[in-house]
Scaffold this motif. Structure first.
Motif, PDB file in Angstrom:
ATOM      1  N   ARG A   1       0.826  -1.204   0.000  1.00 46.12           N
ATOM      2  CA  ARG A   1       0.000   0.000   0.000  1.00 46.12           C
ATOM      3  C   ARG A   1       0.860   1.253   0.000  1.00 46.12           C
ATOM      4  O   ARG A   1       2.000   1.247   0.455  1.00 46.12           O
ATOM      5  N   VAL A   2       0.260   2.301  -0.505  1.00 45.06           N
ATOM      6  CA  VAL A   2       0.883   3.630  -0.401  1.00 45.06           C
ATOM      7  C   VAL A   2       0.126   4.382   0.679  1.00 45.06           C
ATOM      8  O   VAL A   2      -1.088   4.521   0.590  1.00 45.06           O
ATOM      9  N   ALA A   3       0.818   4.799   1.695  1.00 45.68           N
ATOM     10  CA  ALA A   3       0.168   5.525   2.785  1.00 45.68           C
ATOM     11  C   ALA A   3       1.228   6.325   3.513  1.00 45.68           C
ATOM     12  O   ALA A   3       2.416   6.011   3.434  1.00 45.68           O
TER      13      ALA A   3
ATOM     14  N   ARG B   1       3.399   4.253   5.607  1.00 42.94           N
ATOM     15  CA  ARG B   1       4.179   3.231   4.913  1.00 42.94           C
ATOM     16  C   ARG B   1       5.157   3.806   3.907  1.00 42.94           C
ATOM     17  O   ARG B   1       6.146   3.171   3.571  1.00 42.94           O
ATOM     18  N   SER B   2       4.851   4.970   3.405  1.00 41.99           N
ATOM     19  CA  SER B   2       5.644   5.485   2.282  1.00 41.99           C
ATOM     20  C   SER B   2       6.789   6.385   2.709  1.00 41.99           C
ATOM     21  O   SER B   2       7.553   6.842   1.856  1.00 41.99           O
TER      22      SER B   2
END
Lengths: 464, 499
Positions: free
Chosen positions: A430-432, A435-436
């Protein structure tokens, strides 16, 4: 146990309540519907004529934007939880209000509603724009039998100063041997939730003495049955007619999945607190209180039934969102093995007749992220392989507006979870924000944003 | 009045208190995008990073400048083109469509009159890394430009074709462009230039004026020019200027223009990238190499970028806003021009390129199938998988209303329609296909095909609650008087007055 009036005060101190002063040239249900549509706060209608009203007390914003608050936050407060309590904690608390193996000993307290009201019109219950009669909503009917007291949701219309026409679950009507019934308005949130739960579970025959709610809510006897001592208004009545004409009545949401029946009641006595405050729900409007309550008790029921069904608990949560008017069920789960999602979807279909669409998402999806669910439906699910339709032999679901002819049709589940057969390398991360960016960058970014912007950091701002 | 340049747009945002400047040095290496992600998720002001550490050129980064306010994402673009703010979605679409109905030919400026030629670097003086391209997400294959206009030759229009293809920076004069076969410009490269072993001249325009960025995102049909529609949207001609090293024309007020050639049979690494779906898109693949021959720019250029993907399902950034506020009105106009009786075609805000909602009448049986087929075989063949049709009286800008229509009106037995089973092309950016299915580097297509579908969520009658609008307006005004924001309500303007 939190009395309703105290709950309303709690909403106010939690900035979840907006007060409006009467008189009102627009019917309160119309105002309530607009506030709900705009994802506004609960409303209190302060009136000099009639009881004060509230709307939206059991509802909340939809989840179609990022928000600080969730649709169940207000009810969580009413059930004695922190408004930030987890969704599953709310579901489990709701479940605990229902039938239990223990037989809790009910406690009694002084009845708050001690003032006699001459006629129900004095309460000035709200009337919707096109309604002929004022509506009674979010009530709890109480009926005594040899087994104990039975509760069920009740709503209806004020036909005259001493006449009500109501709808209740048929199961309650069939228990009415003596023909005496009490209607409680402005009950503690736990009470109306328990009544909805019993209706949705089709367990009206279980007396409240065998339900967890009896342990939480002090009770008092009335001519009908036990009601919470902290009830704002108690209407004691007898049944005049079991099948009056009721074609103009709107439905409360629990009725979509529960057989109901009409009754005409003759009011014998009305007791009220000194300054009663009564909840109402703008029926058949988006995000209404009765929709939210029905969605939550249905979700609690489904979650309870699938939890530990396989000997373990792969299901993280179940939702029947009011934002979809109860026509879709969403379940977040760990897909244990190929085909598990098929089992799970069909168990949910078996346990509820409200919907015939189930969406299965991965167990890392937060119940607050309906937007992510609405993304994953179309992103993770292959348009041909992961939209799975049954043969058209399923019974008609209760909530949708299509196929009202009783014919059978198909059910659908959308598998928006990763295929357990996929190797990890196939799973797209995921991109968040969390997380990113590495922790140090996140910290710097928060500091920069807070320092320069002066607003919330990564907080999810509710609408102004 | 429509603004003429990207920096004029930023000034207009500033005047509206919708901009926040950061003077302290900020790194291009994740930091600028992390702050932008915070701004996006909290519906905050548009961030401008005035000082970018470790960058040779005195330049700024601008994070998601086109993201509008959560409630009315089109509001900032409305400001840019001189429309009132506070318009409902339907009213905004109507006003923009009116503009697009009158395309205007662009005006060509002399080179010395074009701000984008303030500084010109060619040949050995070209150094891409002197500019502050952001490294946007951890795990991206490199630094990216992803909010720009690719200008490519088009035999049918003098002004070339404008489109959007992300660009990964490699070194001094090289980048790779994500060219997915099936899209117009990549098709020209893969099936025209490359077979002839001929480089394709291309310009990448960064920080063009808003109408250029908008028309870049639109579905302009072959044979028509984005430049003329930009002029229509602007209500006066867009200024173009010839490139220094090829025959293309570029928007004259752009912040940065990269002139170059997409080389035949030469590939560079591209990706992975945290893409608009909200997931890291892989695998790393090879994409056509873009050799840069010249960099022309304004002094102290502003470089916009988009933080794609953050906030799965809630992605509100420049990309999703441009889909909603530019591609949507254009698609609506296109469908109306093709004879379809649609109220509005609106991207589904949670997956804006994969699903579209179309509010429409149904004048005859089979109409929805014909409408879906038209779009799948013309504009939407690669990215769009689903259409959701709702009744003309359902507000397609209201996701709750659309969700309810899907839940209550779309019969699984009768209202889900697939166009064959896995017979249609698909970009390899989606995530429901495995990396193996997505295919290799071969012209950027999937090995596996996909299905396309439409959902008929139209009902069989009036779905309104029966409350008259005047009563609803009075209720809304009452709530505003009590303290709720007028911006929440669909029948009032920003001051709480009736629309």
């Amino acid at each position: 146990m939190i009395p309703f009036a105290q709950y309303v005060q709690g909403l106010a101190s939690n900035d979840e309540l907006l007060s409006l002063e009467g008189p009102f040239d627009v019917p309160p249900p119309v105002i309530a519907a607009e506030a709900l549509r705009a994802n506004g706060p609960a409303l209190r209608y302060e009136r000099t004529d009639g009881a004060d009203l509230t709307s939206g007390a059991f509802s909340g914003p939809d989840q179609l934007q990022r928000r600080e608050s969730a649709p169940w936050s207000r009810l969580a407060l009413g059930l004695g939880l922190d408004p930030e309590a987890s969704f599953v904690a709310v579901l489990e608390t709701i479940t605990q209000l229902g039938p239990t193996d223990d037989r809790p000993e009910p406690t009694a307290d002084r009845q708050a509603a001690a003032r006699t009201v001459d006629g129900i019109r004095q309460l000035a219950l709200p009337r919707d724009a096109d309604d002929v009669w004022p509506a009674l909503t979010l009530g709890v009917a109480s009926v005594a039998t040899a087994a104990g007291t039975h509760w069920a949701p009740v709503h209806g219309a004020v036909i005259g100063d001493d006449t009500l026409r109501v709808r209740t679950p048929t199961a309650l009507s069939s228990l009415l041997d003596g023909g005496t019934i009490s209607v409680a308005l402005g009950v503690p949130p736990a009470t109306v939730t328990a009544a909805y739960l019993l209706a949705v579970r089709d367990r009206i025959e279980v007396p409240i003495q065998a339900c967890g709610v009896a342990e939480r809510v002090p009770l008092v006897p009335t001519n009908g049955g036990l009601v919470p001592s902290a009830t704002e208004v108690v209407i004691e009545a007898t049944v005049d007619d079991r099948n009056p004409d009721s074609r103009s009545d709107r439905r409360e949401a629990w009725e979509y999945g529960t057989e109901s029946t009409s009754m005409a009641l003759s009011i014998e006595r009305i007791l009220a607190t000194e300054e009663p405050v009564l909840p109402f729900s703008p029926l058949e409007r988006p995000l209404s209180d009765d929709l939210q309550l029905t969605g939550l008790v249905t979700a609690a029921t489904l979650y309870d039934r699938v939890d530990d069904y396989w000997g373990i608990s792969p299901v993280e949560w179940v939702q029947v969102p009011a934002a979809a008017e109860l026509g879709i069920c969403v379940v977040a789960t760990n897909v244990l093995y190929a085909g598990f999602e098929w089992q799970l979807a069909n168990i949910l279909f078996a346990f509820s007749s409200l919907f015939d669409t189930v969406v299965v998402v991965d167990d890392d999806v937060s119940p607050r992220d309906l937007g992510r669910v609405l993304g994953d439906i179309w992103l993770k699910a292959h348009p041909s392989r992961d939209w799975i339709f049954s043969e058209p032999s399923a019974p008609m679901a209760d909530r949708p507006r299509y196929r009202r002819d009783g014919e059978t049709g198909s059910r659908l589940y959308v598998n928006a979870a990763w295929d357990p057969r996929w190797e990890d390398a196939y799973i797209a991360p995921r991109v968040a924000f969390e997380r990113s960016f590495p922790a140090s960058v996140r910290d710097d970014a928060r500091r920069l944003w807070e320092t320069r912007h002066g607003g919330p950091d990564d907080g999810v701002r509710d609408d102004a | 009045m429509t603004v003429d340049s990207f920096r004029a747009f930023l000034r207009r945002l500033d005047e509206a208190d919708a901009l926040v400047s950061f003077d302290d040095p900020v790194s291009w290496d994740l930091e600028a995008s992390a702050v932008t992600a915070l701004a996006n998720r909290s519906d905050g002001d548009v961030p401008v990073f005035e000082s970018i550490a470790e960058t040779a050129v005195d330049a700024s980064l601008v994070g998601d400048p086109y993201r509008g306010p959560r409630r009315r994402p089109w509001d900032h673009l409305a400001r840019a083109i001189g429309l009132p703010t506070g318009l409902s979605g339907a009213a905004y679409y109507e006003r923009l469509i009116d503009r697009l109905r009158s395309p205007r030919e662009p005006r060509v400026l002399e080179r010395d009159a074009a701000p984008c030629k303030d500084i010109v670097r060619t040949g050995d003086d070209v150094d891409l890394l002197s500019l502050p391209w952001p490294y946007i997400h951890r795990g991206d294959g490199g630094r990216y430009s992803n909010l720009h206009t690719v200008v490519a030759p088009d035999p049918e229009t003098r002004w070339g074709r404008w489109s959007s293809h992300r660009m990964m920076i490699h070194d001094g004069p090289f980048a790779s462009l994500l060219f997915l076969a099936g899209e117009q410009v990549p098709n020209r490269y893969y099936y025209d230039y490359e077979p002839r072993d001929e480089p394709m001249p291309v310009a990448v325009v960064v920080g063009a004026e808003p109408v250029v960025q908008c028309t870049t995102e639109m579905w302009i049909p072959a044979g028509r020019s984005e430049a003329t529609f930009a002029g229509g949207m602007k209500d006066r001609p867009v200024d173009l200027v010839p490139c220094e090293t090829n025959d293309l024309y570029v928007p004259a007020t752009a912040e940065v223009v990269l002139e170059g050639r997409v080389l035949p049979n030469e590939r560079l690494d591209e990706g992975p990238f945290g893409d608009y779906f909200g997931y890291m898109n892989g695998p790393r693949r090879s994409m056509p190499a873009f050799a840069i021959d010249a960099v022309t720019r304004r002094t102290e250029p502003r470089v916009p970028f988009c933080v794609e993907g953050t906030g799965v399902g809630y992605g509100r950034n420049s990309g999703s806003t441009l889909q909603l506020a530019a591609a949507g009105p254009d698609a609506t106009l296109g469908l109306q021009a093709a004879g379809f009786d649609v109220e509005a075609a609106v991207p589904w805000r949670f997956t804006s390129r994969t699903v579209w909602v179309i509010a429409t009448d149904r004048p005859y049986p089979g109409y929805l199938h014909r409408l879906a087929n038209f779009v799948f075989t013309t504009w939407g063949m690669l990215h769009i998988d689903f259409f959701v049709f709702v009744d003309a009286d359902v507000d397609p800008f209201d996701p709750r209303a659309v969700l309810t229509a899907i839940a209550l009106d779309a019969d699984p037995d009768a209202d889900f329609h697939q166009f064959g089973v896995e017979r249609m092309p698909k970009v390899p950016l989606n995530i429901y296909q495995t990396p193996e299915e997505k295919g290799s580097a071969d012209v950027g297509t999937s090995k596996a095909k996909t299905a396309k579908a439409y959902i008929d969520a139209t009902g069989d009658g009036d779905r309104t609650d029966g409350t008259a609008d005047d009563r609803r307006k009075r209720a809304q005004k009452r709530l505003v008087t009590a303290g709720m924001s007028a911006a929440r309500f669909d029948l009032l303007d920003g001051e709480g007055k009736q629309r």
